[in-house]
Design a protein around this motif. Sequence first.
Motif, PDB file in Angstrom:
ATOM      1  N   UNK A   9      -0.621  -5.529  -9.593  1.00  0.00           N
ATOM      2  CA  UNK A   9      -1.427  -5.088  -8.469  1.00  0.00           C
ATOM      3  C   UNK A   9      -1.822  -3.635  -8.641  1.00  0.00           C
ATOM      4  N   UNK A  10      -3.023  -3.308  -8.181  1.00  0.00           N
ATOM      5  CA  UNK A  10      -3.487  -1.929  -8.227  1.00  0.00           C
ATOM      6  C   UNK A  10      -4.947  -1.859  -7.830  1.00  0.00           C
ATOM      7  N   UNK A  11      -5.567  -0.718  -8.053  1.00  0.00           N
ATOM      8  CA  UNK A  11      -6.976  -0.549  -7.730  1.00  0.00           C
ATOM      9  C   UNK A  11      -7.181  -0.055  -6.321  1.00  0.00           C
ATOM     10  N   UNK A  12      -8.430  -0.081  -5.886  1.00  0.00           N
ATOM     11  CA  UNK A  12      -8.785   0.468  -4.580  1.00  0.00           C
ATOM     12  C   UNK A  12      -8.936  -0.591  -3.492  1.00  0.00           C
ATOM     13  N   UNK A  13      -8.989  -1.854  -3.843  1.00  0.00           N
ATOM     14  CA  UNK A  13      -9.230  -2.907  -2.873  1.00  0.00           C
ATOM     15  C   UNK A  13      -7.960  -3.364  -2.176  1.00  0.00           C
ATOM     16  N   UNK A  14      -7.943  -4.623  -1.825  1.00  0.00           N
ATOM     17  CA  UNK A  14      -6.798  -5.201  -1.123  1.00  0.00           C
ATOM     18  C   UNK A  14      -5.519  -4.984  -1.914  1.00  0.00           C
ATOM     19  N   UNK A  15      -5.587  -5.198  -3.231  1.00  0.00           N
ATOM     20  CA  UNK A  15      -4.384  -5.058  -4.052  1.00  0.00           C
ATOM     21  C   UNK A  15      -3.835  -3.637  -4.003  1.00  0.00           C
ATOM     22  N   UNK A  16      -4.704  -2.659  -4.116  1.00  0.00           N
ATOM     23  CA  UNK A  16      -4.265  -1.268  -4.083  1.00  0.00           C
ATOM     24  C   UNK A  16      -3.688  -0.886  -2.734  1.00  0.00           C
ATOM     25  N   UNK A  17      -4.333  -1.325  -1.673  1.00  0.00           N
ATOM     26  CA  UNK A  17      -3.828  -1.034  -0.320  1.00  0.00           C
ATOM     27  C   UNK A  17      -2.479  -1.719  -0.108  1.00  0.00           C
ATOM     28  N   UNK A  18      -2.362  -2.932  -0.583  1.00  0.00           N
ATOM     29  CA  UNK A  18      -1.116  -3.675  -0.457  1.00  0.00           C
ATOM     30  C   UNK A  18       0.005  -2.973  -1.236  1.00  0.00           C
ATOM     31  N   UNK A  19      -0.284  -2.561  -2.451  1.00  0.00           N
ATOM     32  CA  UNK A  19       0.708  -1.859  -3.265  1.00  0.00           C
ATOM     33  C   UNK A  19       1.142  -0.566  -2.591  1.00  0.00           C
ATOM     34  N   UNK A  20       0.195   0.142  -1.991  1.00  0.00           N
ATOM     35  CA  UNK A  20       0.528   1.394  -1.306  1.00  0.00           C
ATOM     36  C   UNK A  20       1.477   1.149  -0.140  1.00  0.00           C
ATOM     37  N   UNK A  21       1.273   0.075   0.598  1.00  0.00           N
ATOM     38  CA  UNK A  21       2.187  -0.266   1.704  1.00  0.00           C
ATOM     39  C   UNK A  21       3.595  -0.509   1.164  1.00  0.00           C
ATOM     40  N   UNK A  22       3.691  -1.293   0.105  1.00  0.00           N
ATOM     41  CA  UNK A  22       5.009  -1.551  -0.486  1.00  0.00           C
ATOM     42  C   UNK A  22       5.660  -0.245  -0.928  1.00  0.00           C
ATOM     43  N   UNK A  23       4.895   0.613  -1.592  1.00  0.00           N
ATOM     44  CA  UNK A  23       5.447   1.880  -2.071  1.00  0.00           C
ATOM     45  C   UNK A  23       5.941   2.744  -0.914  1.00  0.00           C
ATOM     46  N   UNK A  56       3.795  -3.480   8.454  1.00  0.00           N
ATOM     47  CA  UNK A  56       2.907  -2.446   7.902  1.00  0.00           C
ATOM     48  C   UNK A  56       1.642  -3.082   7.327  1.00  0.00           C
ATOM     49  N   UNK A  57       1.775  -4.254   6.702  1.00  0.00           N
ATOM     50  CA  UNK A  57       0.592  -4.961   6.198  1.00  0.00           C
ATOM     51  C   UNK A  57      -0.292  -5.424   7.356  1.00  0.00           C
ATOM     52  N   UNK A  58       0.316  -5.867   8.441  1.00  0.00           N
ATOM     53  CA  UNK A  58      -0.478  -6.248   9.618  1.00  0.00           C
ATOM     54  C   UNK A  58      -1.311  -5.068  10.100  1.00  0.00           C
ATOM     55  N   UNK A  59      -0.692  -3.909  10.164  1.00  0.00           N
ATOM     56  CA  UNK A  59      -1.413  -2.724  10.636  1.00  0.00           C
ATOM     57  C   UNK A  59      -2.490  -2.302   9.635  1.00  0.00           C
ATOM     58  N   UNK A  60      -2.172  -2.337   8.347  1.00  0.00           N
ATOM     59  CA  UNK A  60      -3.123  -1.908   7.320  1.00  0.00           C
ATOM     60  C   UNK A  60      -4.347  -2.814   7.265  1.00  0.00           C
ATOM     61  N   UNK A  61      -4.132  -4.127   7.399  1.00  0.00           N
ATOM     62  CA  UNK A  61      -5.224  -5.087   7.226  1.00  0.00           C
ATOM     63  C   UNK A  61      -5.730  -5.668   8.545  1.00  0.00           C
ATOM     64  N   UNK A  62      -5.184  -5.204   9.659  1.00  0.00           N
ATOM     65  CA  UNK A  62      -5.580  -5.702  10.977  1.00  0.00           C
ATOM     66  C   UNK A  62      -5.505  -7.232  11.030  1.00  0.00           C
ATOM     67  N   UNK A  63      -4.358  -7.744  10.578  1.00  0.00           N
ATOM     68  CA  UNK A  63      -4.094  -9.182  10.617  1.00  0.00           C
ATOM     69  C   UNK A  63      -2.834  -9.411  11.435  1.00  0.00           C
ATOM     70  N   UNK A  64      -2.607 -10.662  11.793  1.00  0.00           N
ATOM     71  CA  UNK A  64      -1.401 -11.034  12.533  1.00  0.00           C
ATOM     72  C   UNK A  64      -0.749 -12.195  11.789  1.00  0.00           C
TER      73      UNK A  64
END
Length: 88
Positions: A9-23, A56-64
């Motif tokens: 995972x990486x980059x600027x899209x969903x994968x990058x945002x997801x990785x940042x949350x985990x980090x 944190x992923x819910x908040x980052x991606x505005x999902x439930x």
Amino acid sequence: MSEQSNRTLGGDGVEGRMLQVFREVLAVDDLQLSDASTAADVPGWDSLAHINIMYSLEAEFDVQFSDEQLTSFQDVGELRRFLVEQAG
């Protein structure tokens, strides 16, 4: 193991945002994840960290996530695919 499951995972899209949350949640700046990663593969990813990651992923991606989804994703790839679907 498929090529997709080895994808890091990486980059600027969903994968990058997801990785940042985990980090951020796991407090590991150089954490690397692949689609095949599970909690058992990542030091510090215990049950409390899992809940913090999911909220944190819910908040980052505005999902439930449903109650079932909070514990049903088998690996990072399954979670990533869900978030990509929600973002698209």
